[in-house]
Design a protein around this motif. Structure first.
Motif, PDB file in Angstrom:
ATOM      1  N   GLN A 117      36.952  35.185  36.628  1.00 29.13           N
ATOM      2  CA  GLN A 117      38.185  35.683  36.013  1.00 29.13           C
ATOM      3  C   GLN A 117      38.163  37.203  35.870  1.00 29.13           C
ATOM      4  OE1 GLN A 117      38.590  33.399  32.398  1.00 29.13           O
ATOM      5  NE2 GLN A 117      38.849  31.476  33.510  1.00 29.13           N
ATOM      6  N   ILE A 118      37.008  37.747  35.561  1.00 30.93           N
ATOM      7  CA  ILE A 118      36.872  39.203  35.468  1.00 30.93           C
ATOM      8  C   ILE A 118      37.091  39.836  36.839  1.00 30.93           C
ATOM      9  CG2 ILE A 118      35.205  41.065  35.039  1.00 30.93           C
ATOM     10  CD1 ILE A 118      33.963  39.137  32.896  1.00 30.93           C
ATOM     11  N   ALA A 119      36.498  39.232  37.863  1.00 27.26           N
ATOM     12  CA  ALA A 119      36.674  39.745  39.232  1.00 27.26           C
ATOM     13  C   ALA A 119      38.133  39.638  39.663  1.00 27.26           C
ATOM     14  CB  ALA A 119      35.773  38.971  40.198  1.00 27.26           C
ATOM     15  N   ASP A 132      41.685  35.793  46.912  1.00 29.96           N
ATOM     16  CA  ASP A 132      40.367  35.756  47.558  1.00 29.96           C
ATOM     17  C   ASP A 132      39.253  35.342  46.612  1.00 29.96           C
ATOM     18  OD1 ASP A 132      40.917  36.511  50.292  1.00 29.96           O
ATOM     19  OD2 ASP A 132      41.411  38.497  49.529  1.00 29.96           O
ATOM     20  N   VAL A 133      39.309  35.789  45.356  1.00 25.01           N
ATOM     21  CA  VAL A 133      38.206  35.511  44.430  1.00 25.01           C
ATOM     22  C   VAL A 133      37.995  34.012  44.255  1.00 25.01           C
ATOM     23  CG1 VAL A 133      37.405  35.691  42.052  1.00 25.01           C
ATOM     24  CG2 VAL A 133      38.338  37.697  43.189  1.00 25.01           C
ATOM     25  N   ILE A 134      39.058  33.289  43.931  1.00 21.14           N
ATOM     26  CA  ILE A 134      38.891  31.842  43.718  1.00 21.14           C
ATOM     27  C   ILE A 134      38.494  31.143  45.013  1.00 21.14           C
ATOM     28  CG2 ILE A 134      41.346  31.268  44.079  1.00 21.14           C
ATOM     29  CD1 ILE A 134      40.965  29.167  41.817  1.00 21.14           C
ATOM     30  N   ALA A 135      39.006  31.618  46.153  1.00 20.12           N
ATOM     31  CA  ALA A 135      38.635  31.020  47.441  1.00 20.12           C
ATOM     32  C   ALA A 135      37.152  31.221  47.723  1.00 20.12           C
ATOM     33  CB  ALA A 135      39.467  31.624  48.559  1.00 20.12           C
ATOM     34  N   PRO A 147      47.661  28.558  41.956  1.00 21.15           N
ATOM     35  CA  PRO A 147      47.318  29.984  41.899  1.00 21.15           C
ATOM     36  C   PRO A 147      46.565  30.368  40.640  1.00 21.15           C
ATOM     37  CG  PRO A 147      49.589  29.688  41.240  1.00 21.15           C
ATOM     38  CD  PRO A 147      49.103  28.336  41.688  1.00 21.15           C
ATOM     39  N   GLY A 148      45.886  31.510  40.715  1.00 18.75           N
ATOM     40  CA  GLY A 148      45.213  32.048  39.544  1.00 18.75           C
ATOM     41  C   GLY A 148      43.730  32.234  39.746  1.00 18.75           C
ATOM     42  N   ALA A 149      43.103  32.691  38.697  1.00 18.29           N
ATOM     43  CA  ALA A 149      41.668  32.963  38.708  1.00 18.29           C
ATOM     44  C   ALA A 149      40.865  31.670  38.637  1.00 18.29           C
ATOM     45  CB  ALA A 149      41.320  33.856  37.520  1.00 18.29           C
ATOM     46  N   PRO A 150      39.559  31.723  38.933  1.00 25.56           N
ATOM     47  CA  PRO A 150      38.703  30.546  38.757  1.00 25.56           C
ATOM     48  C   PRO A 150      38.823  29.994  37.331  1.00 25.56           C
ATOM     49  CG  PRO A 150      37.529  32.227  39.990  1.00 25.56           C
ATOM     50  CD  PRO A 150      38.815  32.859  39.537  1.00 25.56           C
TER      51      PRO A 150
END
Length: 281
Positions: A117-119, A132-135, A147-150
């Motif tokens: 989530q920070i990333a 890209d981060v969650i992927a 959609p959204g953060a981890p």
């Protein structure tokens, strides 16, 4: 003492843009895949805060440190193994690998989801990317379902044993696309269509087919990219090809490495689909 974390590069084939007032819920849905190369971040002891990056600047690193509000001295070393700004998710890999490495090095006891989530916040704050981060927390081929953060968005991973080749003709300023009202509307309309198709029948063949159609229908391809996509499409031993979103880059899949060794393409990089994901060293 040092801690290292590797986060794979990620290429998106097709996607939708999902806006939200809350940063952690802002993101994208779509499908992409992970590469064996990415970003490796090492955090080690130092008498002062120092940053050593093999390419690009420290903007992403500075943003992560700003979010974390850390004033401890240490050295950050980043090995960015893929071109910056060319559709490989390097800024997301930089942010995520740094956050995970700092969590280990400083014994912050954050969960992997909180680090993600920070990333994600760093990515969105900089306008560098949306999904890209969650992927990059998945393996192989990754479908971003919500959609959204981890921890907020949702993904599904599909592992495949196949070879991937890519060639880049340079970068595209991601923020100029994802923040432009016209591009956002076209991308989301076309992306939603193929996302719904893919969710019904997720397969490598459909991913490649829908990615190719998406890249043509959104008219995001440069002439260089279009010519190389057409060349790969003409070869019977290539499973499929398209444009990396968002980058002036072409990717192609094949069952055998020889399929790429026999093509007449300069500066072609041959890789394998990454079915492992994040690695702690």
């Amino acid at each position: 003492m040092s801690n290292s974390v590797f986060v794979p590069g990620h290429i998106t084939g097709f996607f939708t843009i999902e806006d939200h007032d809350i940063t952690l819920k802002k993101g994208s849905c779509g499908a992409g895949f992970l590469l064996s190369q990415g970003v490796k971040t090492t955090v080690s002891n130092s008498s002062e805060l120092t940053v050593d990056v093999n390419q690009g600047g420290s903007t992403v690193i500075d943003e992560v440190l700003n979010i974390l509000e850390i004033d401890t001295d240490f050295k950050v070393t980043q090995d960015i193994q893929l071109p910056i700004g060319a559709g490989f998710g390097t800024s997301a890999a930089s942010a995520l690998s740094l956050t995970l490495a700092l969590n280990e090095f400083l014994d912050l006891s954050y969960s992997a989801e909180l680090c993600g989530q920070i990333a994600h916040m760093a990515e969105v704050n900089l306008g560098a990317g949306l999904g890209d981060v969650i992927a990059q927390t998945g393996q192989g081929m990754v479908l971003r379902v919500e959609p959204g953060a981890p921890g907020i968005g949702k993904i599904k991973s599909f592992k495949h044993e196949c070879f991937v080749a890519w060639k880049t003709f340079g970068g595209i300023e991601t923020s100029s696309i994802i923040q432009d009202p016209h591009h956002k509307q076209v991308i989301s309309d076309v992306g939603l269509k193929y996302l719904e198709y893919f969710e019904e029948k997720p397969s490598l063949r459909n991913f490649l087919d829908f990615s190719n159609r998406f890249s043509h229908e959104t008219k995001l391809m440069s002439e260089d990219v279009k010519n190389l996509v057409d060349y790969f499409d003409s070869r019977p031993d290539i499973l499929g090809t398209s444009m990396a979103m968002l980058g002036n880059t072409v990717f192609a899949f094949a069952e055998n490495e020889d399929a790429f060794k026999n093509v007449e393409v300069e500066n072609l990089h041959i890789d394998k689909l990454n079915n492992v994901g994040i690695v702690y060293d």
